[in-house]
Design a protein around this motif. Structure first.
Motif, PDB file in Angstrom:
ATOM      1  N   THR A 184      -2.605 -12.419  50.291  1.00 22.34           N
ATOM      2  CA  THR A 184      -1.208 -12.631  50.694  1.00 22.34           C
ATOM      3  C   THR A 184      -0.823 -11.579  51.732  1.00 22.34           C
ATOM      4  O   THR A 184      -1.229 -10.424  51.616  1.00 22.34           O
ATOM      5  N   ALA A 185      -0.036 -11.975  52.712  1.00 24.22           N
ATOM      6  CA  ALA A 185       0.493 -10.975  53.641  1.00 24.22           C
ATOM      7  C   ALA A 185       1.443 -10.068  52.852  1.00 24.22           C
ATOM      8  O   ALA A 185       2.059 -10.498  51.884  1.00 24.22           O
ATOM      9  N   SER A 186       1.554  -8.807  53.268  1.00 25.45           N
ATOM     10  CA  SER A 186       2.444  -7.888  52.541  1.00 25.45           C
ATOM     11  C   SER A 186       3.901  -8.269  52.820  1.00 25.45           C
ATOM     12  O   SER A 186       4.195  -8.942  53.820  1.00 25.45           O
ATOM     13  N   THR A 187       4.790  -7.793  51.948  1.00 26.68           N
ATOM     14  CA  THR A 187       6.208  -8.104  52.163  1.00 26.68           C
ATOM     15  C   THR A 187       6.650  -7.557  53.521  1.00 26.68           C
ATOM     16  O   THR A 187       7.451  -8.162  54.211  1.00 26.68           O
ATOM     17  N   GLU A 188       6.083  -6.420  53.911  1.00 25.30           N
ATOM     18  CA  GLU A 188       6.425  -5.844  55.226  1.00 25.30           C
ATOM     19  C   GLU A 188       5.969  -6.743  56.373  1.00 25.30           C
ATOM     20  O   GLU A 188       6.714  -7.004  57.314  1.00 25.30           O
ATOM     21  N   GLN A 189       4.718  -7.201  56.280  1.00 29.53           N
ATOM     22  CA  GLN A 189       4.196  -8.070  57.346  1.00 29.53           C
ATOM     23  C   GLN A 189       5.020  -9.357  57.442  1.00 29.53           C
ATOM     24  O   GLN A 189       5.355  -9.816  58.535  1.00 29.53           O
ATOM     25  N   VAL A 190       5.353  -9.920  56.291  1.00 34.65           N
ATOM     26  CA  VAL A 190       6.130 -11.163  56.300  1.00 34.65           C
ATOM     27  C   VAL A 190       7.543 -10.883  56.836  1.00 34.65           C
ATOM     28  O   VAL A 190       8.067 -11.640  57.656  1.00 34.65           O
ATOM     29  N   GLY A 191       8.121  -9.759  56.398  1.00 33.03           N
ATOM     30  CA  GLY A 191       9.470  -9.414  56.850  1.00 33.03           C
ATOM     31  C   GLY A 191       9.523  -9.230  58.362  1.00 33.03           C
ATOM     32  O   GLY A 191      10.424  -9.728  59.037  1.00 33.03           O
ATOM     33  N   GLU A 192       8.537  -8.515  58.899  1.00 25.18           N
ATOM     34  CA  GLU A 192       8.518  -8.289  60.355  1.00 25.18           C
ATOM     35  C   GLU A 192       8.381  -9.601  61.103  1.00 25.18           C
ATOM     36  O   GLU A 192       9.060  -9.843  62.103  1.00 25.18           O
ATOM     37  N   MET A 193       7.492 -10.436  60.594  1.00 22.56           N
ATOM     38  CA  MET A 193       7.275 -11.696  61.319  1.00 22.56           C
ATOM     39  C   MET A 193       8.467 -12.634  61.191  1.00 22.56           C
ATOM     40  O   MET A 193       8.829 -13.308  62.165  1.00 22.56           O
ATOM     41  N   THR A 194       9.099 -12.685  60.025  1.00 21.34           N
ATOM     42  CA  THR A 194      10.257 -13.592  59.924  1.00 21.34           C
ATOM     43  C   THR A 194      11.382 -13.112  60.848  1.00 21.34           C
ATOM     44  O   THR A 194      12.050 -13.925  61.474  1.00 21.34           O
ATOM     45  N   SER A 195      11.557 -11.800  60.975  1.00 18.65           N
ATOM     46  CA  SER A 195      12.582 -11.315  61.923  1.00 18.65           C
ATOM     47  C   SER A 195      12.218 -11.724  63.342  1.00 18.65           C
ATOM     48  O   SER A 195      13.077 -12.146  64.125  1.00 18.65           O
ATOM     49  N   HIS A 196      10.951 -11.585  63.675  1.00 21.60           N
ATOM     50  CA  HIS A 196      10.512 -11.978  65.015  1.00 21.60           C
ATOM     51  C   HIS A 196      10.772 -13.481  65.236  1.00 21.60           C
ATOM     52  O   HIS A 196      11.312 -13.889  66.267  1.00 21.60           O
ATOM     53  N   ILE A 197      10.399 -14.278  64.242  1.00 20.82           N
ATOM     54  CA  ILE A 197      10.594 -15.732  64.376  1.00 20.82           C
ATOM     55  C   ILE A 197      12.082 -16.051  64.528  1.00 20.82           C
ATOM     56  O   ILE A 197      12.475 -16.855  65.374  1.00 20.82           O
ATOM     57  N   ARG A 198      12.912 -15.367  63.753  1.00 14.35           N
ATOM     58  CA  ARG A 198      14.354 -15.635  63.868  1.00 14.35           C
ATOM     59  C   ARG A 198      14.874 -15.277  65.262  1.00 14.35           C
ATOM     60  O   ARG A 198      15.743 -15.955  65.797  1.00 14.35           O
ATOM     61  N   SER A 199      14.321 -14.217  65.855  1.00 16.88           N
ATOM     62  CA  SER A 199      14.819 -13.864  67.194  1.00 16.88           C
ATOM     63  C   SER A 199      14.374 -14.911  68.219  1.00 16.88           C
ATOM     64  O   SER A 199      15.132 -15.256  69.121  1.00 16.88           O
ATOM     65  N   VAL A 200      13.189 -15.442  68.066  1.00 13.51           N
ATOM     66  CA  VAL A 200      12.749 -16.504  68.984  1.00 13.51           C
ATOM     67  C   VAL A 200      13.588 -17.765  68.759  1.00 13.51           C
ATOM     68  O   VAL A 200      14.038 -18.413  69.716  1.00 13.51           O
ATOM     69  N   LEU A 201      13.826 -18.087  67.505  1.00 13.73           N
ATOM     70  CA  LEU A 201      14.617 -19.297  67.205  1.00 13.73           C
ATOM     71  C   LEU A 201      16.043 -19.163  67.754  1.00 13.73           C
ATOM     72  O   LEU A 201      16.622 -20.134  68.247  1.00 13.73           O
ATOM     73  N   PHE A 202      16.577 -17.950  67.708  1.00 12.07           N
ATOM     74  CA  PHE A 202      17.916 -17.717  68.242  1.00 12.07           C
ATOM     75  C   PHE A 202      17.939 -18.081  69.736  1.00 12.07           C
ATOM     76  O   PHE A 202      18.820 -18.794  70.208  1.00 12.07           O
ATOM     77  N   LYS A 203      16.906 -17.621  70.448  1.00 10.77           N
ATOM     78  CA  LYS A 203      16.857 -17.907  71.896  1.00 10.77           C
ATOM     79  C   LYS A 203      16.671 -19.396  72.163  1.00 10.77           C
ATOM     80  O   LYS A 203      17.053 -19.906  73.200  1.00 10.77           O
TER      81      LYS A 203
END
Ligand code: PEP
Length: 261
Positions: A184-203
């Motif tokens: 499993t990806a760590s909670t940190e890895q998942v957290g970082e990536m979900t924030s990144h995905i949200r910023s792309v989705l925002f754009k």
């Protein structure tokens, strides 16, 4: 989970369970959900194509509070596409969700970014909800290229999407190295990536889309992942084949949402 989006848990049964086994699992989930309803969480199961009619039948007749999805669909509306299934066929069976671009389709069945984008539009223009799957290989992460890689997958699938279809989109982040591997990806890895995905989705004007994590989620790790990783739920493979573990995952999301509202 820091957003107030309603959690979503999807069980991807992959190429497992014949229609008798699929009905059995559906019924088990129905009984469990009756005894302990998931008050805040949307639930979807995605059985193999040949099981869909049986599963939708019991979901409807027993009023089980979950939707039925498909794991894949053709980008084409109909015609000479041997072995494929169309979105209108799925709609007739009351399928409400389709996974698009799962890494197993991309890597084993040559589903290119172009086909992913076309399939996503075929599903959305039919008013069916799309779960766009994105995720990097281990080699990409080892070179720290995951953010660029995921941005490219999101742009290629979602850029220019008609605004009428935006509300139909969910994104599932599934790092390939974590799928079915027990890693499993760590909670940190998942957290970082979900924030990144949200910023792309925002754009891309898709801020409302839910962002799920998938990759060896199970009854033991779901509650820390949902509490600490800013995800809106999970796409679950192996652990969705057992009613107990799938229910534990659903309840983790439900409780977390309740606690954070
Ligand atoms: C999947 O196939 O979408 C998946 C996440 O599988 P698993 O949970 O088994 O890693």
């Amino acid at each position: 989970m820091t957003t107030a989006k309603k959690p979503l848990v999807i069980g991807n049964w992959k190429m497992n369970l014949d229609y008798v086994e699929a009905v059995h699992l559906g019924q088990q989930l129905g009984v469990m959900l009756k005894n302990k309803p998931a008050e805040h969480t949307d639930i979807v199961v995605a059985p193999p194509f040949v099981d869909i009619r049986s599963v939708t039948s019991i979901v409807e007749s027993e009023r089980i509070p979950m939707d039925v999805g498909a794991q894949h669909v053709s980008a084409h509306d109909n015609g000479a596409h041997t072995g494929e299934v169309s979105i209108s066929m799925l709609k007739r069976l009351n399928v409400q969700w389709v996974l698009v671009g799962h890494s197993e389709r991309r890597s084993m069945y040559a589903m290119t970014d172009e086909v992913v984008a076309a399939t996503l539009r075929t599903v959305a223009k039919n008013g069916v909800k799309v779960v766009l799957c994105v995720g990097e290989a281990l080699s990409v992460r080892e070179e720290d290229g995951q953010n660029e890689f995921i941005s490219a997958q999101l742009h290629s699938a979602l850029e220019g999407l008609d605004e009428n279809y935006r509300e139909l989109v969910t994104v599932a982040y599934e790092p390939i190295w974590a799928i079915g591997t027990g890693l499993t990806a760590s909670t940190e890895q998942v957290g970082e990536m979900t924030s990144h995905i949200r910023s792309v989705l925002f754009k891309l004007s898709l801020s409302e889309a839910r962002v799920l994590y998938g990759g060896s989620v199970n009854g033991d790790n779901a509650s820390s992942l949902v509490a600490e990783s800013n995800v809106d739920g999970f796409l679950v493979g192996g652990a969705s084949l057992k009613a107990d573990s799938f229910m534990t995952i659903i309840q983790s999301c439900d409780e977390c949402y309740d606690g954070k509202r």
